[in-house]
Write an enzyme that holds these catalytic residues in place. Structure first.
Site, PDB file in Angstrom:
ATOM      1  N   LYS A 188       1.255   6.128  13.344  1.00 40.62           N
ATOM      2  CA  LYS A 188      -0.198   6.095  13.556  1.00 40.62           C
ATOM      3  C   LYS A 188      -0.730   7.490  13.877  1.00 40.62           C
ATOM      4  O   LYS A 188      -1.847   7.841  13.490  1.00 40.62           O
ATOM      5  CB  LYS A 188      -0.542   5.122  14.682  1.00 40.62           C
ATOM      6  N   ARG A 238       3.988 -10.985  20.291  1.00 41.27           N
ATOM      7  CA  ARG A 238       3.088 -10.318  21.238  1.00 41.27           C
ATOM      8  C   ARG A 238       2.846 -11.232  22.431  1.00 41.27           C
ATOM      9  O   ARG A 238       3.040 -12.439  22.373  1.00 41.27           O
ATOM     10  CB  ARG A 238       1.783  -9.933  20.534  1.00 41.27           C
ATOM     11  N   VAL A 277       0.814  -1.230   0.000  1.00 42.81           N
ATOM     12  CA  VAL A 277       0.000   0.000   0.000  1.00 42.81           C
ATOM     13  C   VAL A 277       0.843   1.273   0.000  1.00 42.81           C
ATOM     14  O   VAL A 277       0.285   2.371  -0.123  1.00 42.81           O
ATOM     15  CB  VAL A 277      -0.993   0.050   1.192  1.00 42.81           C
ATOM     16  N   TYR A 304       6.283   3.267  15.167  1.00 41.60           N
ATOM     17  CA  TYR A 304       4.882   2.820  15.088  1.00 41.60           C
ATOM     18  C   TYR A 304       3.949   3.929  15.597  1.00 41.60           C
ATOM     19  O   TYR A 304       2.989   4.304  14.919  1.00 41.60           O
ATOM     20  CB  TYR A 304       4.735   1.559  15.924  1.00 41.60           C
ATOM     21  N   THR A 338      -5.538  -6.697  21.253  1.00 44.19           N
ATOM     22  CA  THR A 338      -6.550  -7.676  20.844  1.00 44.19           C
ATOM     23  C   THR A 338      -5.869  -9.007  20.562  1.00 44.19           C
ATOM     24  O   THR A 338      -4.736  -9.032  20.078  1.00 44.19           O
ATOM     25  CB  THR A 338      -7.282  -7.147  19.599  1.00 44.19           C
ATOM     26  N   LEU A 398      -5.919  -1.235   7.387  1.00 45.89           N
ATOM     27  CA  LEU A 398      -5.279  -1.949   8.500  1.00 45.89           C
ATOM     28  C   LEU A 398      -3.816  -2.279   8.221  1.00 45.89           C
ATOM     29  O   LEU A 398      -3.131  -2.790   9.112  1.00 45.89           O
ATOM     30  CB  LEU A 398      -6.031  -3.265   8.798  1.00 45.89           C
TER      31      LEU A 398
HETATM   32  P1  NAD Z   1      -0.847  -8.163  11.466  1.00 50.54           P
HETATM   33  O1  NAD Z   1       0.627  -7.959  11.409  1.00 50.54           O
HETATM   34  O2  NAD Z   1      -1.355  -9.536  11.664  1.00 50.54           O
HETATM   35  O3  NAD Z   1      -1.558  -7.570  10.189  1.00 50.54           O
HETATM   36  C1  NAD Z   1      -1.060  -6.493   9.445  1.00 50.54           C
HETATM   37  C2  NAD Z   1      -1.203  -6.845   7.971  1.00 50.54           C
HETATM   38  O4  NAD Z   1      -0.769  -5.717   7.178  1.00 50.54           O
HETATM   39  C3  NAD Z   1      -0.345  -8.038   7.561  1.00 50.54           C
HETATM   40  O5  NAD Z   1      -1.120  -8.945   6.821  1.00 50.54           O
HETATM   41  C4  NAD Z   1       0.755  -7.427   6.707  1.00 50.54           C
HETATM   42  O6  NAD Z   1       1.263  -8.324   5.742  1.00 50.54           O
HETATM   43  C5  NAD Z   1       0.037  -6.226   6.119  1.00 50.54           C
HETATM   44  N1  NAD Z   1       0.921  -5.149   5.701  1.00 50.54           N
HETATM   45  C6  NAD Z   1       1.904  -4.544   6.411  1.00 50.54           C
HETATM   46  N2  NAD Z   1       2.489  -3.577   5.685  1.00 50.54           N
HETATM   47  C7  NAD Z   1       1.864  -3.568   4.477  1.00 50.54           C
HETATM   48  C8  NAD Z   1       2.011  -2.802   3.298  1.00 50.54           C
HETATM   49  N3  NAD Z   1       2.935  -1.842   3.184  1.00 50.54           N
HETATM   50  N4  NAD Z   1       1.200  -3.068   2.243  1.00 50.54           N
HETATM   51  C9  NAD Z   1       0.252  -4.041   2.335  1.00 50.54           C
HETATM   52  N5  NAD Z   1       0.068  -4.799   3.416  1.00 50.54           N
HETATM   53  C10 NAD Z   1       0.869  -4.560   4.479  1.00 50.54           C
HETATM   54  O7  NAD Z   1      -1.368  -7.197  12.637  1.00 50.54           O
HETATM   55  P2  NAD Z   1      -2.845  -6.998  13.223  1.00 50.54           P
HETATM   56  O8  NAD Z   1      -2.784  -7.245  14.672  1.00 50.54           O
HETATM   57  O9  NAD Z   1      -3.840  -7.713  12.400  1.00 50.54           O
HETATM   58  O10 NAD Z   1      -3.022  -5.436  13.020  1.00 50.54           O
HETATM   59  C11 NAD Z   1      -3.862  -4.901  12.010  1.00 50.54           C
HETATM   60  C12 NAD Z   1      -3.985  -3.399  12.198  1.00 50.54           C
HETATM   61  O11 NAD Z   1      -4.575  -3.120  13.481  1.00 50.54           O
HETATM   62  C13 NAD Z   1      -2.648  -2.668  12.182  1.00 50.54           C
HETATM   63  O12 NAD Z   1      -2.809  -1.433  11.507  1.00 50.54           O
HETATM   64  C14 NAD Z   1      -2.362  -2.430  13.636  1.00 50.54           C
HETATM   65  O13 NAD Z   1      -1.563  -1.291  13.823  1.00 50.54           O
HETATM   66  C15 NAD Z   1      -3.757  -2.242  14.207  1.00 50.54           C
HETATM   67  N6  NAD Z   1      -3.783  -2.574  15.647  1.00 50.54           N
HETATM   68  C16 NAD Z   1      -3.789  -3.877  16.078  1.00 50.54           C
HETATM   69  C17 NAD Z   1      -3.802  -4.146  17.441  1.00 50.54           C
HETATM   70  C18 NAD Z   1      -3.867  -5.551  17.982  1.00 50.54           C
HETATM   71  O14 NAD Z   1      -3.884  -5.717  19.207  1.00 50.54           O
HETATM   72  N7  NAD Z   1      -3.921  -6.580  17.175  1.00 50.54           N
HETATM   73  C19 NAD Z   1      -3.790  -3.094  18.366  1.00 50.54           C
HETATM   74  C20 NAD Z   1      -3.751  -1.790  17.899  1.00 50.54           C
HETATM   75  C21 NAD Z   1      -3.770  -1.539  16.521  1.00 50.54           C
HETATM   76  N1  UDP Z   2       5.462  -9.048  27.219  1.00 52.11           N
HETATM   77  C1  UDP Z   2       5.979 -10.003  28.081  1.00 52.11           C
HETATM   78  N2  UDP Z   2       6.447 -11.156  27.546  1.00 52.11           N
HETATM   79  C2  UDP Z   2       6.417 -11.435  26.216  1.00 52.11           C
HETATM   80  C3  UDP Z   2       5.877 -10.462  25.334  1.00 52.11           C
HETATM   81  C4  UDP Z   2       5.426  -9.270  25.875  1.00 52.11           C
HETATM   82  O1  UDP Z   2       6.015  -9.813  29.305  1.00 52.11           O
HETATM   83  O2  UDP Z   2       6.863 -12.528  25.833  1.00 52.11           O
HETATM   84  C5  UDP Z   2       4.910  -7.807  27.798  1.00 52.11           C
HETATM   85  C6  UDP Z   2       5.410  -6.523  27.141  1.00 52.11           C
HETATM   86  O3  UDP Z   2       6.600  -6.098  27.751  1.00 52.11           O
HETATM   87  C7  UDP Z   2       4.238  -5.581  27.404  1.00 52.11           C
HETATM   88  C8  UDP Z   2       2.999  -6.498  27.382  1.00 52.11           C
HETATM   89  O4  UDP Z   2       3.515  -7.817  27.585  1.00 52.11           O
HETATM   90  O5  UDP Z   2       4.350  -5.017  28.691  1.00 52.11           O
HETATM   91  C9  UDP Z   2       2.232  -6.446  26.070  1.00 52.11           C
HETATM   92  O6  UDP Z   2       3.158  -6.645  25.025  1.00 52.11           O
HETATM   93  P1  UDP Z   2       2.717  -6.805  23.492  1.00 52.11           P
HETATM   94  O7  UDP Z   2       3.974  -6.861  22.699  1.00 52.11           O
HETATM   95  O8  UDP Z   2       1.749  -7.906  23.355  1.00 52.11           O
HETATM   96  O9  UDP Z   2       1.902  -5.476  23.165  1.00 52.11           O
HETATM   97  P2  UDP Z   2       2.130  -3.918  23.450  1.00 52.11           P
HETATM   98  O10 UDP Z   2       3.394  -3.703  24.227  1.00 52.11           O
HETATM   99  O11 UDP Z   2       2.191  -3.313  22.098  1.00 52.11           O
HETATM  100  O12 UDP Z   2       0.950  -3.526  24.225  1.00 52.11           O
END
Ligand code: NAD
Ligand code: UDP
Length: 314
Positions: free
Chosen positions: A149, A186, A57, A145, A175, A73
């Site tokens: 955002k 994560r 993208v 990151y 999530t 996303l």
């Molecule tokens: P993910 O890594 O599983 O999914 C991200 C997807 O984007 C992947 O399929 C990746 O291949 C694709 N992608 C990355 N860069 C790209 C590019 N330049 N062009 C096309 N595709 C690209 O992560 P996710 O957890 O599914 O996250 C999805 C979105 O939600 C992200 O924008 C993330 O920042 C946001 N988000 C997720 C969480 C969470 O807890 N999962 C929390 C906050 C925000």
């Molecule tokens: N974390 C941890 N052990 C792991 C991975 C993550 O203790 O193996 C901790 C990390 O330091 C953070 C929390 O878990 O305090 C959530 O981390 P994650 O990477 O899932 O998400 P984010 O920091 O982006 O919220």
């Protein structure tokens, strides 16, 4: 109705695509497969109305035919992923968001930005309301990151004000669920995979830092509700979508051990730099304006996630 989902082969994007298909939408999924996987869309790749396109993208996006909604996303999302791909992450949030917004503008489509609780950085206000401007270190390692955002939100707001695009911003809090990558680093995927393999659970720091874990189906319901809300000026404001029940990382580790029946020990590791100490969404706005709140209990969500990883590892 036809949607474009960028990052549609990722964890959340694949669940969103599947949900939109089951609601009767046609879905064009754009993904460069950098952190996503074809396997995530394998279950519906041949469903009528679904189309997968390998596309980065950060290059201009052309989708012919009508598009009613663009869900943006695409971005690395796990800290180890975005620390490994810092420039790509900044590009996805900046150029990628610009390209996705250009598509929405051209198609006169609704635009939904997947933003993040990380726009609040290491928050000094607790729980975090949408009006809190955040505490982000602009040069720290996580800034690739967080600032991407924040820029994406600014670009989205500018397209709304300047071009009249019907935009919505969802600030997603931690999530979890099936289709997370087992090695994405994560905390939920790490702990579940470690417990199932009988390896030590790696708790960073003292484990007293908190997160608020939302099960994926709740999150997707929130995004669908936000996307479906009638056009209004009130939607210029972002929405926190997440589970407001705050838990320590240590609590999560103990829960995963109990639910998997694993005898893995817990091992302490160094806390990563700038790791937020507390994080919890104030979801008053989503409750009042979208009629949304999470429903899945953490143990139920973890059990479904554990089942997924058990099958995956087998
Ligand atoms: P993910 O890594 O599983 O999914 C991200 C997807 O984007 C992947 O399929 C990746 O291949 C694709 N992608 C990355 N860069 C790209 C590019 N330049 N062009 C096309 N595709 C690209 O992560 P996710 O957890 O599914 O996250 C999805 C979105 O939600 C992200 O924008 C993330 O920042 C946001 N988000 C997720 C969480 C969470 O807890 N999962 C929390 C906050 C925000
Ligand atoms: N974390 C941890 N052990 C792991 C991975 C993550 O203790 O193996 C901790 C990390 O330091 C953070 C929390 O878990 O305090 C959530 O981390 P994650 O990477 O899932 O998400 P984010 O920091 O982006 O919220």
């Amino acid at each position: 109705m036809r949607a474009v989902v960028t990052g549609g082969a990722g964890f959340l994007g694949s669940h969103l695509s599947e949900r939109l298909l089951s609601d009767g939408w046609a879905v064009v999924c754009l993904d460069n497969l950098s952190t996503g996987r074809r396997a995530n869309v394998a279950g519906f790749v041949s469903a009528p109305g679904f189309e997968f396109r390998e596309h980065d993208v950060t290059r201009p996006i052309a989708v012919d035919g009508g598009v009613d909604a663009v869900f943006h996303l695409a971005s690395p999302a796990s800290p180890p992923d975005y620390l490994k791909m810092p420039i790509e992450t900044l590009d996805a949030g900046s150029a990628g968001t610009r390209n996705a917004l250009d598509l929405a503008r051209l198609q006169n489509a609704r635009f939904v930005l997947a933003s993040t609780s990380e726009v609040y950085g290491d928050p000094l206000v607790h729980p975090q309301t949408e009006d809190y401007a955040g505490n982000v270190h602009p040069l720290g390692p996580r800034s690739v990151y967080d600032e991407a955002k924040r820029f994406a939100e600014a670009m989205t707001a500018a397209f709304r004000r300047h071009h009249g695009v019907d935009t919505r911003i969802v600030r997603i809090f931690n999530t979890f669920g099936p289709r997370m990558r087992p090695d994405d680093g994560r905390v939920v995927s790490n702990f579940v995979v470690q417990a199932l393999k009988g390896e030590p659970l790696t708790v960073y720091g003292d484990g007293e830092q908190t997160r608020s874990f939302c099960y994926v189906s709740d999150l997707i319901e929130g995004i669908v509700k936000l996307a479906g809300a009638p056009r209004s000026d009130a939607l210029a404001r972002p929405f926190n979508i997440g589970n407001p029940r705050e838990r320590t990382v240590k609590d999560l580790a103990e829960r995963v051990l109990r639910l998997t029946g694993s005898a893995s020990p817990i091992e302490r590791r160094e806390l990563p730099r700038d790791d937020p100490k507390r994080r919890c969404p104030d979801i008053t706005r989503a409750r009042a304006e979208l009629g949304w709140q999470p429903r899945v209990d953490i143990d139920d969500g973890l059990e479904r996630t554990i089942d997924f990883f058990r099958q995956f590892l087998a």
